[in-house]
Design a protein around this motif. Structure first.
Motif, PDB file in Angstrom:
ATOM      1  N   ARG A 122     -29.265  46.453   9.719  1.00 39.69           N
ATOM      2  CA  ARG A 122     -30.177  45.268   9.814  1.00 39.69           C
ATOM      3  C   ARG A 122     -28.813  44.057  10.436  1.00 39.69           C
ATOM      4  N   LYS A 123     -28.151  44.165  10.251  1.00 38.05           N
ATOM      5  CA  LYS A 123     -27.594  42.822  10.832  1.00 38.05           C
ATOM      6  C   LYS A 123     -27.195  42.689  12.169  1.00 38.05           C
ATOM      7  N   SER A 124     -26.540  44.143  12.691  1.00 41.06           N
ATOM      8  CA  SER A 124     -27.179  44.978  13.987  1.00 41.06           C
ATOM      9  C   SER A 124     -28.463  44.556  14.815  1.00 41.06           C
ATOM     10  N   LEU A 128     -31.077  36.892   6.878  1.00 41.59           N
ATOM     11  CA  LEU A 128     -30.976  38.147   7.595  1.00 41.59           C
ATOM     12  C   LEU A 128     -32.632  39.115   7.598  1.00 41.59           C
ATOM     13  N   PHE A 186     -30.876  42.703  13.612  1.00 39.91           N
ATOM     14  CA  PHE A 186     -31.205  41.417  14.067  1.00 39.91           C
ATOM     15  C   PHE A 186     -30.307  40.000  14.355  1.00 39.91           C
ATOM     16  N   THR A 187     -29.185  40.422  14.715  1.00 37.73           N
ATOM     17  CA  THR A 187     -28.563  39.631  16.266  1.00 37.73           C
ATOM     18  C   THR A 187     -28.322  39.990  17.611  1.00 37.73           C
ATOM     19  N   SER A 237     -31.351  27.974  10.643  1.00 38.30           N
ATOM     20  CA  SER A 237     -30.947  29.203  10.607  1.00 38.30           C
ATOM     21  C   SER A 237     -31.932  29.840   9.643  1.00 38.30           C
ATOM     22  N   SER A 292     -25.870  49.634   1.662  1.00 35.20           N
ATOM     23  CA  SER A 292     -24.888  48.849   2.676  1.00 35.20           C
ATOM     24  C   SER A 292     -24.955  48.724   4.435  1.00 35.20           C
ATOM     25  N   GLU A 305     -37.715  47.554  13.956  1.00 34.61           N
ATOM     26  CA  GLU A 305     -37.429  47.798  12.071  1.00 34.61           C
ATOM     27  C   GLU A 305     -37.093  49.148  11.826  1.00 34.61           C
ATOM     28  N   GLU A 358     -27.454  46.986   5.273  1.00 36.13           N
ATOM     29  CA  GLU A 358     -27.742  45.634   5.711  1.00 36.13           C
ATOM     30  C   GLU A 358     -26.390  45.957   7.466  1.00 36.13           C
ATOM     31  N   GLU A 359     -26.094  46.609   7.372  1.00 39.33           N
ATOM     32  CA  GLU A 359     -25.212  46.768   8.167  1.00 39.33           C
ATOM     33  C   GLU A 359     -25.983  46.658   9.593  1.00 39.33           C
TER      34      GLU A 359
END
Length: 320
Positions: A46-48, A267, A50-51, A264, A40, A7, A43-44
Motif C-alpha cells: 500500500r505504501k509503495s 495511507l 500510494f507514494t 495529508s 506486513s 489496488e 502495508e508495504e
C-alpha cells in the motif's frame, strides 16, 4: 470497501488474510505468523502504491465513492450544526449545504458541495452539481456570516456546476460571477479546503478564500481530464495524458502557488480513516483561522484580492 483498479494486488492479499483468519485450528501458532507476514506485506504494498500515484490515479481517489463528503466533515469537526436553507429567490439547492456551527470554541459558517452515496441520494444531491440557486444560497450564508463577524469555511467537491438548460435559464454564469466578486470583498476570514473534486467555476464559485488548501488526493482544475481529452482528441481515451498535462494535483498547484498548502491523508486515502482525515482537516482550518482572525477586515479583503490578482505567470517568447 470499494477498491480501485490499481489496488488489485492489495485486494488479493487481503482476501487471503480473510480466508486464513476464518480457519479454526487448535494451534494458533500455525496461522498467526503467516497472517502477520501477509499484513506486513499489505502495508508495504500500500505504501509503495500510494507514494507513487499518477495524476489520473489521484483523480480516481478524489472520486472514490467511500470518500468523506462535506457533511461527514461537518459532523466530525463541529458541534450544534444548524443547516440553513434556500436562496430566498427560487429554491433550496441540495448540491450545496451550509449553516452555522461551533468549531473548536468559535462560531463558523461552514458551506460545501454535497454528493450522494447511493442512487437515490445522488439524484437528490444532483451528483454534487449546483444550480444557480445553490450559489445564491451560499452567498446569502456568507453575507450573513459577514454581518455577524463570523468566519467562513468552504469545502469543495464537485464535478462542476450543473450544465442543464434550466440552470442556464436561471443565470448560472451570473450566479458564479457574482459569488466571485462578493467573496473577494468579504470582511471576514475565508478558509477553503478542496476535499474531493475541484472542477472549474463550479468549485471556484464558493472557493475564493484567504487561504486555500487541498487534501493530498484531490484535484483542482479548469476542466476535468475527460472533458479536456474530449476537446483536444475528440475522445475520452486520452484522459490520463490530459490529467498529467492539466497539472491538477495538489503538488502541482502548490508549486504553481495557486494553493497555500497540502493536507495529508491516511495511507490509502481519506476514505480509509474518516477520523484521521477529519483531524488533519480540522487542524489546518484551526491554524488558518487563528492566523486570519488577527487581521483587520480591510486587510482580509485586500489580502484576498491581491492573492488572486498575483496568480499565474507568463513569459514573452517572441524574438526581439
Amino acid at each position: 470497501m470499494n477498491y480501485l483498479d490499481f489496488e488489485k494486488p492489495i485486494i488479493e492479499l487481503e482476501k487471503k488474510i480473510s480466508e486464513l483468519s476464518e480457519l479454526h485450528l487448535t494451534d494458533d501458532n500455525v496461522l498467526t505468523p503467516e497472517i502477520e507476514r501477509l499484513r506486513s506485506r499489505v502495508e508495504e504494498l500500500r505504501k509503495s502504491i500510494f507514494t507513487n500515484l499518477t495524476h489520473w490515479q489521484r483523480v480516481q481517489l478524489a472520486r472514490h465513492p467511500d470518500r468523506p463528503y462535506t457533511l461527514d466533515y461537518v459532523y466530525k469537526l463541529t458541534e450544534n450544526f444548524i443547516e440553513l436553507h434556500g436562496d430566498r429567490c427560487y429554491s433550496d439547492d441540495k448540491a450545496i449545504v451550509g449553516g452555522l456551527a461551533a468549531f473548536r470554541g468559535r462560531s463558523v459558517m461552514i458551506i460545501g458541495h454535497q454528493k450522494g452515496r447511493d442512487t437515490k441520494s445522488r439524484k437528490y444531491r444532483n451528483f454534487g452539481m449546483p444550480n444557480p440557486d445553490g450559489y445564491r444560497k451560499a452567498l446569502r450564508l456568507m453575507k450573513t456570516a459577514e454581518k455577524f463577524g463570523i468566519p467562513v469555511i468552504t469545502m469543495l467537491d464537485t464535478p462542476g456546476a450543473f450544465p442543464g438548460l434550466e440552470a442556464e435559464e436561471r443565470g448560472q454564469a451570473e450566479a458564479i460571477a457574482r459569488n466571485l466578486r462578493e467573496m473577494a470583498l468579504l470582511r471576514v476570514p475565508v478558509v477553503t479546503v478542496v476535499i474531493g473534486e475541484g472542477a472549474s467555476g463550479g468549485a471556484l464559485g464558493i472557493g475564493m478564500g484567504n487561504e486555500v488548501y487541498m487534501m493530498e488526493n484531490t484535484w483542482y482544475s479548469v476542466i476535468s481530464p475527460e472533458s479536456c481529452s474530449s476537446i483536444l482528441w475528440k475522445t475520452w481515451d486520452y484522459k490520463e495524458q490530459a490529467a498529467r498535462a492539466l497539472k491538477l494535483s495538489a503538488k502541482d498547484l502548490m508549486e504553481l502557488e495557486v494553493i497555500d498548502g497540502i493536507i495529508s491523508e491516511p495511507l490509502g486515502g481519506a476514505h480509509r480513516d474518516y477520523d484521521a482525515a477529519s483531524v488533519a482537516v480540522g487542524d489546518q482550518i484551526a491554524e488558518s483561522l487563528d492566523r486570519l482572525s488577527k487581521m483587520k477586515p480591510d486587510k482580509l479583503k485586500s489580502q484576498r484580492i491581491e492573492k488572486y490578482s498575483q496568480m499565474g505567470s507568463w513569459s514573452d517568447t517572441s524574438k526581439k
